[in-house]
Design an enzyme around this catalytic site. Structure first.
Site, PDB file in Angstrom:
ATOM      1  CG  HIS A  89      71.750 135.006   7.525  1.00  0.00           C
ATOM      2  ND1 HIS A  89      72.117 135.603   6.341  1.00  0.00           N
ATOM      3  CD2 HIS A  89      72.186 135.844   8.505  1.00  0.00           C
ATOM      4  CE1 HIS A  89      72.762 136.750   6.601  1.00  0.00           C
ATOM      5  NE2 HIS A  89      72.818 136.902   7.900  1.00  0.00           N
ATOM      6  CB  CYS A 142      50.004 125.703  20.005  1.00  0.00           C
ATOM      7  SG  CYS A 142      51.003 126.991  19.208  1.00  0.00           S
ATOM      8  CG  ASN A 162      81.921 138.451  -5.648  1.00  0.00           C
ATOM      9  OD1 ASN A 162      81.262 138.551  -6.689  1.00  0.00           O
ATOM     10  ND2 ASN A 162      81.404 138.697  -4.453  1.00  0.00           N
TER      11      ASN A 162
END
Ligand code: NAD
Length: 252
Positions: free
Chosen positions: A122, A153, A216
């Site tokens: 990501h 810019c 987890n």
């Protein structure tokens, strides 16, 4: 929550015998470094709903508003340090047992812990990109006194991370799929596995014959059909125990 010693032993053996081990990490691995995940209670996401702030539409429509959240997230990231979970993965790589880490995180903590082969699925919060000319800036070279920061810019600068609604960087996507497609064991750590296409990587690995092991605090949608087993507990506790077990087997 105690660590299941038998499952630690079984996983350590699997790590030692797999032809190639790959880790897929999510926000959960960095929670113990003080960076809240999307789902757990508290912190920054109570103030900023990720669904409201983390989409490319929201950023394009009101970069100043989204930058207020990014600035707060940024100061959190600057303070955070790798925890024993990141450090154990780096050590497993150094010992030759872990081939790579595919991470959904943008916090740079795997690299800070010493991991060398990190695929940032990501993107990274360390760099900013101009929305007009695509010029890249290092995070440190850009002042955030006036928001949104701008390129020379005059284009708006965006952190080089993947907002919801944006494609995955081509190179990282390709590399991650390749890692998933030819590993023998995938450790899936601290991810709820609901953000696509990252959540497809364990299925790709499994289809190619790999064993999937989850780490987890709780079961996820992978647990029932994709994972061979789950080590329930905090990533730092489990990965440290796993590292110690791999070292112990090596010595015996
Ligand atoms: P998620 O927030 O959807 O899920 C986090 C998962 O980690 C949950 O399943 C939770 O049970 C588990 N978890 C929480 N604490 C844990 C711990 N101490 N040990 C082990 N497991 C733990 O995160 P996601 O699946 O990564 O998806 C959210 C998206 O937002 C991803 O792109 C993510 O990387 C990004 N995000 C990144 C950061 C970061 O860079 N640190 C922080 C928040 C969100």
């Amino acid at each position: 929550m105690g660590v299941d010693k038998d499952l630690i032993k079984k996983t350590a053996q699997a790590i030692r015998h797999a032809k190639k081990v790959v880790a897929l990490t999510g926000a959960g691995i960095s929670v113990e470094s003080g960076i809240p995940d999307f789902r757990g209670p508290a912190g920054i996401w109570e103030k900023f709903d990720p669904m409201e702030y983390a989409t490319i539409e929201a950023f394009s429509a009101n970069p100043k508003k989204v930058w207020a959240m990014l600035k707060e997230m940024g100061s959190l990231l600057e303070k955070s340090k790798p925890n024993p979970a990141h450090i154990s993965l780096a050590k497993l790589e150094e010992m030759g047992y872990l081939h790579s880490v595919v991470t959904q995180n943008i916090d740079n903590l795997h690299q800070a812990a010493g991991s060398k082969r990190v695929i940032e699925f990501h993107g990274s919060g360390q760099r900013l990109i101009c929305m007009i000319c695509s010029r890249m800036y290092e995070r440190q070279e850009v002042k955030l006194d006036t928001l949104p920061p701008r390129c020379s810019c005059n284009g708006v600068l965006k952190p080089n991370i993947v907002f919801f609604g944006e494609p995955i960087p081509w190179g990282a996507h390709l590399e991650a799929r390749e890692e998933a497609g030819n590993c023998g064991l995938m450790l899936v750590i601290g991810t709820s596995a609901v953000v696509s296409p990252a959540c497809d990587l364990p299925a790709i690995a499994k289809r190619a014959g790999a064993t999937i092991v989850e780490i987890n605090l709780e079961e996820t949608q992978l647990t029932r059909y994709i994972s061979a087993w789950i080590l329930k507990g905090s990533a730092s506790l489990i990965l440290h125990a796993l590292l110690m077990e791999v070292v112990a087997i090596e010595k015996s």
